[in-house]
Design a protein around this motif. Sequence first.
Motif, mmCIF file in Angstrom:
data_model
loop_
_atom_site.group_PDB
_atom_site.id
_atom_site.type_symbol
_atom_site.label_atom_id
_atom_site.label_comp_id
_atom_site.label_asym_id
_atom_site.label_seq_id
_atom_site.Cartn_x
_atom_site.Cartn_y
_atom_site.Cartn_z
ATOM 1 N N TYR A 78 0.808 -1.225 0.000
ATOM 2 C CA TYR A 78 0.000 0.000 0.000
ATOM 3 C C TYR A 78 0.841 1.274 0.000
ATOM 4 O O TYR A 78 0.309 2.361 -0.235
ATOM 5 N N ALA A 79 2.137 1.139 0.219
ATOM 6 C CA ALA A 79 3.011 2.314 0.196
ATOM 7 C C ALA A 79 3.370 2.739 -1.225
ATOM 8 O O ALA A 79 3.839 3.862 -1.440
ATOM 9 N N LYS A 80 3.152 1.880 -2.180
ATOM 10 C CA LYS A 80 3.533 2.196 -3.568
ATOM 11 C C LYS A 80 2.426 1.846 -4.557
ATOM 12 O O LYS A 80 2.667 1.269 -5.615
ATOM 13 N N LEU A 81 1.216 2.210 -4.198
ATOM 14 C CA LEU A 81 0.076 1.952 -5.067
ATOM 15 C C LEU A 81 0.069 2.896 -6.267
ATOM 16 O O LEU A 81 0.425 4.070 -6.152
ATOM 17 N N THR A 82 -0.363 2.392 -7.402
ATOM 18 C CA THR A 82 -0.537 3.223 -8.590
ATOM 19 C C THR A 82 -1.948 3.818 -8.571
ATOM 20 O O THR A 82 -2.834 3.311 -7.867
ATOM 21 N N PRO A 83 -2.202 4.880 -9.344
ATOM 22 C CA PRO A 83 -3.564 5.429 -9.412
ATOM 23 C C PRO A 83 -4.604 4.393 -9.836
ATOM 24 O O PRO A 83 -5.735 4.415 -9.349
ATOM 25 N N TRP A 84 -4.230 3.454 -10.704
ATOM 26 C CA TRP A 84 -5.180 2.427 -11.138
ATOM 27 C C TRP A 84 -5.485 1.455 -10.003
ATOM 28 O O TRP A 84 -6.627 1.020 -9.830
ATOM 29 N N GLN A 85 -4.490 1.129 -9.221
ATOM 30 C CA GLN A 85 -4.722 0.247 -8.075
ATOM 31 C C GLN A 85 -5.589 0.942 -7.032
ATOM 32 O O GLN A 85 -6.465 0.315 -6.418
ATOM 33 N N ILE A 86 -5.377 2.228 -6.839
ATOM 34 C CA ILE A 86 -6.210 2.994 -5.903
ATOM 35 C C ILE A 86 -7.656 3.045 -6.401
ATOM 36 O O ILE A 86 -8.606 2.977 -5.605
ATOM 37 N N THR A 87 -7.826 3.134 -7.711
ATOM 38 C CA THR A 87 -9.174 3.101 -8.288
ATOM 39 C C THR A 87 -9.870 1.791 -7.948
ATOM 40 O O THR A 87 -11.061 1.764 -7.604
ATOM 41 N N LYS A 88 -9.135 0.698 -7.996
ATOM 42 C CA LYS A 88 -9.702 -0.615 -7.654
ATOM 43 C C LYS A 88 -10.098 -0.668 -6.182
ATOM 44 O O LYS A 88 -11.122 -1.258 -5.821
ATOM 45 N N ILE A 89 -9.281 -0.059 -5.318
ATOM 46 C CA ILE A 89 -9.617 -0.016 -3.887
ATOM 47 C C ILE A 89 -10.872 0.819 -3.670
ATOM 48 O O ILE A 89 -11.751 0.462 -2.879
ATOM 49 N N ALA A 90 -10.966 1.950 -4.372
ATOM 50 C CA ALA A 90 -12.140 2.822 -4.245
ATOM 51 C C ALA A 90 -13.424 2.092 -4.630
ATOM 52 O O ALA A 90 -14.504 2.423 -4.140
ATOM 53 N N ARG A 91 -13.291 1.084 -5.508
ATOM 54 C CA ARG A 91 -14.450 0.326 -5.972
ATOM 55 C C ARG A 91 -14.628 -0.996 -5.222
ATOM 56 O O ARG A 91 -15.485 -1.798 -5.589
ATOM 57 N N HIS A 92 -13.821 -1.226 -4.213
ATOM 58 C CA HIS A 92 -13.839 -2.514 -3.514
ATOM 59 C C HIS A 92 -15.249 -2.823 -2.997
ATOM 60 O O HIS A 92 -15.898 -1.965 -2.382
ATOM 61 N N PRO A 93 -15.753 -4.031 -3.260
ATOM 62 C CA PRO A 93 -17.135 -4.370 -2.861
ATOM 63 C C PRO A 93 -17.375 -4.377 -1.353
ATOM 64 O O PRO A 93 -18.527 -4.301 -0.912
ATOM 65 N N ASP A 94 -16.295 -4.462 -0.557
ATOM 66 C CA ASP A 94 -16.457 -4.473 0.901
ATOM 67 C C ASP A 94 -16.263 -3.091 1.521
ATOM 68 O O ASP A 94 -16.328 -2.942 2.740
ATOM 69 N N ARG A 95 -16.015 -2.102 0.692
ATOM 70 C CA ARG A 95 -15.764 -0.755 1.197
ATOM 71 C C ARG A 95 -17.021 -0.183 1.870
ATOM 72 O O ARG A 95 -18.140 -0.455 1.422
ATOM 73 N N PRO A 96 -16.870 0.592 2.949
ATOM 74 C CA PRO A 96 -18.057 1.164 3.604
ATOM 75 C C PRO A 96 -18.808 2.116 2.672
ATOM 76 O O PRO A 96 -18.191 2.903 1.952
#
Length: 346
Positions: A78-96
């Motif tokens: 998580y210290a070296k995430l790319t913008p595309w990887q962050i986009t995937k986290i933002a869309r994570h199905p378990d996200r609040p």
Amino acid sequence: MGKSAVSANSPSTIAPLILKAKEHAVSKRTYLDFEQPIAELDKKVAELRNMDSDSSVDLSTEVAQLEKKSQQLTKDIYAKLTPWQITKIARHPDRPYTMDYVKSMFTDFVEMHGDRHFADDQSIVGGLARFNGTPCVVLGHQKGRDTKERALRNFGMSKPEGYRKALRLMKTAEKFKLPVFTFVDTPGAYPGIDAEERGQSEAIGRNIYEMAQLEVPIISTIIGEGGSGGALAIAVADEVLMLQYSVYSVISPEGCASILWKTAERAQDAAEALGIVAPRLKTLGLVDKVVNEPLGGAHADHKQMATTLKRALTEALRGVQDLSVSELIDRRYTRLQSYGRFDESK
């Protein structure tokens, strides 16, 4: 006299249940593609716990070492995430989602429905509540957890009636002098024919216009995806917060790639070029504060995320709640006019 039955609440009964619950949580967790090394370690931890419960051998030391290794690996990834990887986290199905935060941070919530024109769009939820005991209005996009709810919520993509419902709630807040909290999490406004027939662009434009001059404090938080006008329609605010692994952009990476390169497969390149991540937007002055997420993202610990965000919202409200109406509007206007800086080349 025979041996007494083991109590249903005895440690020997409870421990296996706790263990099974932990194993279930690991098995149910959704890992993204770049999180697979973490998934492998967590699987080994679950296997060792299972062995530990079934044998007399104490494996707690090995379990602790693997857990520590998993945490360190998560930090490194998580210290070296790319913008595309962050986009995937933002869309994570378990996200609040919005309702998760409403339940965690607000009290006495009473949901209000309908736009008084056409229908009740369930991709936007909102109503009256209390924040730290103070009456307020809270609203935001709501995605679904399962297939049925996702269809019901239209995947968080609002139609005109959704934005008109949001505006009705904000005008109610203005009438009763209540602060407004909004939570943004949408890939964009719904682009369907029926939405266009009912005035999608007008509804979004009207919200932006009305929010710019609303006579009460507005605090907006980007909690996942902040996509295009669908996000901006409830994000014109006095203070804009953004979660660490959320994204905010005029268009999705896939949409941008389809326009520029005629293929969505270059979404990763588009994400890099768009500058959609929180630190970049904070530097540009488009958001006021980046709210840190728990290790592994907001989806890894809903409770901790809610606690951190509530603290940030409390601070943000404190900074604007004592401003007069004219000060609020002038400050908001100045803020909007400051967007889009550029340097003239000679």
